[in-house]
Every structure is written in structure tokens, then in C-alpha cells.
Design a protein around this motif. Structure first.
Motif, short mmCIF file in Angstrom:
data_model
loop_
_atom_site.label_atom_id
_atom_site.label_comp_id
_atom_site.label_asym_id
_atom_site.label_seq_id
_atom_site.Cartn_x
_atom_site.Cartn_y
_atom_site.Cartn_z
N ALA A 88 0.71 -1.06 -0.01
CA ALA A 88 -0.06 0.18 0.04
C ALA A 88 0.90 1.25 0.06
CB ALA A 88 -1.01 -0.08 1.07
N THR A 89 0.42 2.11 -0.79
CA THR A 89 1.01 3.46 -0.60
C THR A 89 0.24 4.73 -0.74
OG1 THR A 89 2.89 4.86 -1.95
CG2 THR A 89 1.36 3.44 -3.21
N THR A 90 0.58 5.84 0.04
CA THR A 90 -0.13 6.90 -0.02
C THR A 90 0.80 7.95 -0.57
OG1 THR A 90 0.63 7.41 2.25
CG2 THR A 90 -1.27 6.12 2.18
N ALA A 91 1.85 7.68 -0.99
CA ALA A 91 2.88 8.64 -1.92
C ALA A 91 2.34 9.15 -3.06
CB ALA A 91 4.10 8.16 -1.86
N PRO A 92 2.68 10.62 -3.45
CA PRO A 92 2.34 10.86 -4.71
C PRO A 92 3.57 10.41 -5.62
CG PRO A 92 3.52 12.58 -3.42
CD PRO A 92 3.26 11.44 -2.60
N ALA A 93 3.22 10.66 -7.09
CA ALA A 93 4.20 10.15 -7.89
C ALA A 93 5.69 10.73 -7.73
CB ALA A 93 3.67 10.47 -9.45
N ARG A 152 12.82 7.46 -3.86
CA ARG A 152 13.21 6.18 -4.29
C ARG A 152 14.63 5.95 -4.98
NH1 ARG A 152 8.78 4.19 -7.35
NH2 ARG A 152 10.33 3.10 -8.09
N LEU A 153 14.77 6.69 -6.12
CA LEU A 153 15.88 6.71 -7.01
C LEU A 153 17.04 7.02 -6.28
CD1 LEU A 153 14.53 8.14 -10.44
CD2 LEU A 153 14.90 5.69 -9.73
N SER A 154 17.12 8.06 -5.50
CA SER A 154 18.18 8.49 -4.87
C SER A 154 18.64 7.54 -3.81
CB SER A 154 18.23 10.05 -4.36
OG SER A 154 17.16 10.07 -3.38
N VAL A 155 17.82 7.26 -2.73
CA VAL A 155 18.07 6.53 -1.55
C VAL A 155 18.37 4.84 -2.14
CG1 VAL A 155 16.92 5.11 0.15
CG2 VAL A 155 16.45 7.66 -0.15
N GLY A 196 4.74 4.70 -3.97
CA GLY A 196 4.06 5.64 -4.93
C GLY A 196 3.74 5.03 -5.93
N PRO A 197 2.96 5.74 -6.96
CA PRO A 197 2.18 5.24 -8.11
C PRO A 197 3.17 4.56 -9.28
CG PRO A 197 1.85 7.42 -8.06
CD PRO A 197 2.52 7.07 -7.02
N TRP A 198 4.40 4.99 -9.29
CA TRP A 198 5.11 4.57 -10.39
C TRP A 198 5.93 3.38 -9.54
CZ3 TRP A 198 6.64 9.91 -12.28
CH2 TRP A 198 5.28 10.49 -12.89
N SER A 199 5.56 2.39 -9.29
CA SER A 199 6.34 1.40 -9.03
C SER A 199 5.83 -0.16 -8.88
CB SER A 199 6.36 1.67 -7.21
OG SER A 199 5.00 1.33 -6.73
N LEU A 200 6.62 -1.12 -8.78
CA LEU A 200 5.93 -2.50 -8.72
C LEU A 200 4.99 -2.77 -7.54
CD1 LEU A 200 9.33 -4.48 -9.77
CD2 LEU A 200 7.32 -3.95 -11.17
N ASP A 201 5.30 -2.04 -6.53
CA ASP A 201 4.36 -2.32 -5.20
C ASP A 201 3.21 -1.74 -5.82
OD1 ASP A 201 6.13 -2.90 -3.54
OD2 ASP A 201 6.31 -1.26 -2.71
N ALA A 202 2.70 -0.58 -6.47
CA ALA A 202 1.41 -0.15 -6.92
C ALA A 202 1.04 -1.06 -7.97
CB ALA A 202 1.74 1.32 -7.49
N ARG A 203 1.69 -1.67 -8.82
CA ARG A 203 1.14 -2.64 -9.66
C ARG A 203 0.66 -3.87 -8.95
NH1 ARG A 203 1.54 -1.39 -14.93
NH2 ARG A 203 1.68 -3.40 -15.65
N LEU A 204 1.35 -4.37 -7.91
CA LEU A 204 1.11 -5.42 -7.13
C LEU A 204 -0.32 -4.99 -6.54
CD1 LEU A 204 4.30 -6.62 -5.75
CD2 LEU A 204 2.81 -8.14 -7.32
N GLU A 205 -0.38 -3.94 -5.93
CA GLU A 205 -1.45 -3.59 -5.31
C GLU A 205 -2.93 -3.51 -5.97
OE1 GLU A 205 -2.88 0.13 -1.95
OE2 GLU A 205 -1.43 0.20 -3.50
#
Length: 158
Positions: free
Chosen positions: A13-18, A24-27, A144-153
Motif C-alpha cells: 500500500a502507498t499513500t505517496a504521490p508520484a 526512491r531513486l536517490s535512496v 508511490g504510484p510508479w512502482s512495482l508495489d503499486a502494480r501489485l496492489e
């Protein structure tokens, strides 16, 4: 919904904006590439660094740390199980700060000879603090919405 799907839904689950993709990229990139460098340069960034810092069993812990940084960094980059991947990286950064950076305060940091006091501590801790804050943020809001997590969700909800 099965118990497995409920658990997976909470994990992804994610509540983050795009825009969270930038965090994510930097970390993720820093963890991923630092993990690789522990194997490319073991004397200065892997086992040798752990040994110099006084970490026991450095021949074990440095490679383990490197593997976790590579795996969790890659997961964070892809946005796959991001919240789960953030947890060991939070522990990693807390350990780095406590073991290698905090001794700078009293001038007893093996990795930072000649450094002491608050300002040297803050300067040398800047990347660790940024990684810690970024990881805590990702644990809090998800990938966030541009992630594999969002696709799985999205697949779980169907």
C-alpha cells in the motif's frame, strides 16, 4: 480476500504521490552502489573499513551488509516491497551513525582521524542522515504510484 492478499496489500500500500520516485531513486541508488563497492573495494569500503571501525567479525558483517545494501537498494529502486526493504536500511544507517560517526563528537572515531565535535559529526554524517530520513520516509508512505508495489496492489484489488 485471503490472509496472504491482506498482508501483501498492507505491505505494498502507498499513500505517496508520484514525486516519491525521486526519493526512491536517490535512496535506492546510493544503497545499491555502496553495496557493490563493498565488494569492489573491500580494503577501503568493505571488510577493511569495518575492521578499522572496530566492528567485530568484519569478514562476516561487511559482506552481509553489502548484500543487504544491494538487495534492498535494488528493491527500493524498483519499488518492490519498498516498506520492507526500508527497514534493514534504517537499521543499517542507525548502526553506521552510532558506530562510525557518533565517536567523532569526542574525537575518537577511527575512520575520521583529526575530526571532533558537533560540526565535524554533522558534516561527516550528512549522507547517512539523508539515507536514514529517506528510508524512514519510504517506510511511512510507500513506493508511490510508479512502482512495482503499486502494480501489485492494483492486482490484489481486482
Amino acid at each position: 480476500m485471503s490472509d496472504h492478499n491482506t498482508w501483501l496489500a498492507r505491505l505494498t500500500a502507498t499513500t505517496a504521490p508520484a514525486a516519491v520516485i525521486w526519493i526512491r531513486l536517490s535512496v535506492g541508488a546510493v544503497f545499491f552502489f555502496e553495496g557493490i563497492q563493498k565488494f569492489l573495494y573491500p580494503g577501503t569500503l568493505g571488510t577493511g573499513r569495518f575492521d578499522k571501525a572496530g566492528i567485530p567479525a568484519s569478514g562476516f558483517f561487511a559482506p552481509v551488509d553489502g548484500v543487504f545494501e544491494i538487495a534492498c537498494g535494488a528493491a527500493i529502486l524498483a519499488g518492490l516491497c519498498t516498506r520492507l526493504a526500508a527497514i534493514p536500511m534504517i537499521v543499517n544507517m542507525l548502526g553506521a551513525l552510532l558506530i562510525t560517526k557518533l565517536p567523532i563528537l569526542w574525537g575518537d572515531a577511527a575512520l575520521f582521524a583529526g575530526k571532533s565535535g558537533w560540526w565535524d559529526l554533522i558534516h561527516e554524517s550528512r549522507t547517512d542522515l539523508a539515507q536514514l530520513c529517506g528510508s524512514v520516509f519510504l517506510l511511512s508512505v510507500g513506493a508511490g504510484p510508479w512502482s512495482l508495489d503499486a502494480r501489485l496492489e492494483a492486482g490484489i484489488d481486482e
